[in-house]
Design a protein around this motif. Sequence first.
Motif, PDB file in Angstrom:
ATOM      1  N   UNK A 273       7.705  78.831 -74.065  1.00  0.00           N
ATOM      2  CA  UNK A 273       7.947  77.990 -72.886  1.00  0.00           C
ATOM      3  C   UNK A 273       8.762  78.787 -71.879  1.00  0.00           C
ATOM      4  N   UNK A 274       8.348  78.722 -70.622  1.00  0.00           N
ATOM      5  CA  UNK A 274       9.103  79.345 -69.532  1.00  0.00           C
ATOM      6  C   UNK A 274       9.980  78.287 -68.880  1.00  0.00           C
ATOM      7  N   UNK A 275      11.265  78.605 -68.686  1.00  0.00           N
ATOM      8  CA  UNK A 275      12.204  77.646 -68.127  1.00  0.00           C
ATOM      9  C   UNK A 275      11.850  77.335 -66.689  1.00  0.00           C
ATOM     10  N   UNK A 276      12.130  76.082 -66.274  1.00  0.00           N
ATOM     11  CA  UNK A 276      11.823  75.658 -64.926  1.00  0.00           C
ATOM     12  C   UNK A 276      12.800  76.244 -63.920  1.00  0.00           C
ATOM     13  N   UNK A 277      14.099  76.232 -64.238  1.00  0.00           N
ATOM     14  CA  UNK A 277      15.120  76.574 -63.254  1.00  0.00           C
ATOM     15  C   UNK A 277      15.472  78.052 -63.228  1.00  0.00           C
ATOM     16  N   UNK A 278      15.169  78.779 -64.285  1.00  0.00           N
ATOM     17  CA  UNK A 278      15.601  80.169 -64.362  1.00  0.00           C
ATOM     18  C   UNK A 278      14.444  81.042 -64.863  1.00  0.00           C
ATOM     19  N   UNK A 279      14.455  82.312 -64.494  1.00  0.00           N
ATOM     20  CA  UNK A 279      13.364  83.226 -64.914  1.00  0.00           C
ATOM     21  C   UNK A 279      13.528  83.669 -66.371  1.00  0.00           C
ATOM     22  N   UNK A 280      13.417  82.738 -67.269  1.00  0.00           N
ATOM     23  CA  UNK A 280      13.618  82.996 -68.698  1.00  0.00           C
ATOM     24  C   UNK A 280      12.463  82.415 -69.497  1.00  0.00           C
ATOM     25  N   UNK A 281      12.203  83.041 -70.616  1.00  0.00           N
ATOM     26  CA  UNK A 281      11.161  82.591 -71.535  1.00  0.00           C
ATOM     27  C   UNK A 281      11.754  82.523 -72.941  1.00  0.00           C
ATOM     28  N   UNK A 282      11.473  81.439 -73.655  1.00  0.00           N
ATOM     29  CA  UNK A 282      11.871  81.312 -75.057  1.00  0.00           C
ATOM     30  C   UNK A 282      10.603  81.189 -75.895  1.00  0.00           C
ATOM     31  N   UNK A 283      10.690  81.681 -77.111  1.00  0.00           N
ATOM     32  CA  UNK A 283       9.538  81.605 -78.012  1.00  0.00           C
ATOM     33  C   UNK A 283      10.034  81.578 -79.443  1.00  0.00           C
ATOM     34  N   UNK A 284       9.274  80.923 -80.289  1.00  0.00           N
ATOM     35  CA  UNK A 284       9.556  80.878 -81.733  1.00  0.00           C
ATOM     36  C   UNK A 284       8.243  81.121 -82.465  1.00  0.00           C
ATOM     37  N   UNK A 285       8.302  81.954 -83.489  1.00  0.00           N
ATOM     38  CA  UNK A 285       7.098  82.315 -84.248  1.00  0.00           C
ATOM     39  C   UNK A 285       7.333  82.048 -85.726  1.00  0.00           C
ATOM     40  N   UNK A 286       6.438  81.296 -86.325  1.00  0.00           N
ATOM     41  CA  UNK A 286       6.524  80.975 -87.752  1.00  0.00           C
ATOM     42  C   UNK A 286       5.323  81.594 -88.447  1.00  0.00           C
ATOM     43  N   UNK A 287       5.548  82.415 -89.499  1.00  0.00           N
ATOM     44  CA  UNK A 287       4.411  83.041 -90.198  1.00  0.00           C
ATOM     45  C   UNK A 287       3.471  81.997 -90.790  1.00  0.00           C
ATOM     46  N   UNK A 288       2.203  82.314 -90.766  1.00  0.00           N
ATOM     47  CA  UNK A 288       1.212  81.405 -91.312  1.00  0.00           C
ATOM     48  C   UNK A 288       1.463  81.129 -92.788  1.00  0.00           C
ATOM     49  N   UNK A 289       1.902  82.171 -93.523  1.00  0.00           N
ATOM     50  CA  UNK A 289       2.143  81.979 -94.949  1.00  0.00           C
ATOM     51  C   UNK A 289       3.298  81.016 -95.200  1.00  0.00           C
ATOM     52  N   UNK A 290       4.243  80.950 -94.274  1.00  0.00           N
ATOM     53  CA  UNK A 290       5.350  79.997 -94.405  1.00  0.00           C
ATOM     54  C   UNK A 290       4.860  78.583 -94.110  1.00  0.00           C
TER      55      UNK A 290
END
Length: 525
Positions: A273-290
């Motif tokens: 997701x890219x933040x609305x107010x600031x030029x920042x991006x957050x991401x979370x990745x979960x392995x398929x095996x998990x």
Amino acid sequence: MPAPIHDPYYTLGGPLKRLPLRKAAVAFIAAVCLCLCGLLYLQLKQSRDHDLALAQVSSANLTRAMAQQAQDTFRAADLVVSSLVDWIQDEGYEAARNPRLQQTFARRAQALEQLHGLFLVDREGRWVVSSFGDLTRPVTFDDREYFKFHQRNASREVHIGPAIRSRQNGEWIIPLSRRINGPQGEFQGVLMAGIRLAYFDRFFKSFSIDDQALMFLALADGTLLARRPSDQQMIGKSLAQGPIFRTYLPQARSGSAMIRTPSDGSVRLYGYQQLQAYPLVVAAAIPEEVMLRGWWANAVQSSVIVALVVLGISLFGWVFVLQVRNSERIEADLRAAQERLEVIATHDSLTGLGNRRLFQRVLETEFARSQRQQRRLSLILLDIDYFKPFNDTYGHLAGDQCLVQVAHLVKSCCQRKTDLVVRYGGEEFAVLLADADIDAAYTLAEQIRQRIRAAAIPHRAAPSGQLTASLGCYAFVPTLEDRVELLIERADAALYQAKHLGRNRTQVMSEGGTLKDDAGVKVQG
């Protein structure tokens, strides 16, 4: 004559009379098994799709929580910076006002947990005021990315730059800054708030997710700011060529995607997701095996159950359509196979002698018998001298032939049926002599040594020019306190002494555990 064990059509009453029935039974069993497998496949596929859908929902929720926390964190710091910039532009920052500014900076920095500090820099890049008070040495900031950005850009919008190390104490911070203008809009300096990178590390760690999961905060251009698991070497690296920034963000500001990681080849579910107010991006990745860990456990359990059912049905079908086996033939075949396996398990395939497993079994038996009957038990350990150089000189095939020849010579010297000759390992051989004293053991050892030397096997790498052997002997009457290993240890010590004294000799260790010189002199062949 009994039927062969492999003949599936032999029965006590002759061949099966109803061939169509047998075919029908096979077809029925096959159909049932296929139906069970098909139902299992459908059930597992639906379960997998359901687990992946739940994982996508969880990933989206996790990403939203990360985005909200990041936005709140930067907004709180931005409000502090923007209010101070307005105040400084109205009041100025002459030297007389610096103590007041410093106190204000300090109070604002202490009020926000995420703030490392506040720094005011003039238009030349010189430090003016900070929340830390006076710096211990002159500090300039004209080389910082955020200073150069505001120096070149007249915009008063907030700027978030790549993570840097604070020149106050070396801590990693994310600079959030705004430009300070003069009355005519000219560049007068920069006010920067340093947001602790450790704050995001603690925030990422607060989530109860698998250790293999990945979380990160990055600038909109792909520059990495913070990640879980934490790795300072990754700070500042560009993720712009990754699929999130190159493919998915241009299409949508938020979403999820299954992406294969090039570094380890694993497939992960990324929520971004890219933040609305600031030029920042957050991401979370979960392995398929998990994500599918529970599904795998259920799949294995269900597959085992279905496999057992299919196996049971199949066994019932085989019992129904196959012959009644001849038990006597099976018993004879099993007995012959067991005898062959016994030989394979207890004998060396190269020399035909017994192996270490047989030696250990017989040694324990003879040791216990000698303990009960108070009879002597002797052991001779033999090691071929300079065998590795022999292999290096003549090759491993010649080395194998040499081992076979030595085994034959050792075996030919042992006349009693109770004498056990084994290949102990590599170029080592062992001779176990039940009810034999040290003199008998030494005599036999010398006979073996001389017979090997008399064989005149060429050995250019040996000082004597031919193959020789070193032997160690030990004999004793074992008591109930003695260990089986004692016999091997002392015979091995005698062998080591024979090697140490120059090889091509027999060395004897007395029953008391000391080496005897009278039996250890080298005998010339």
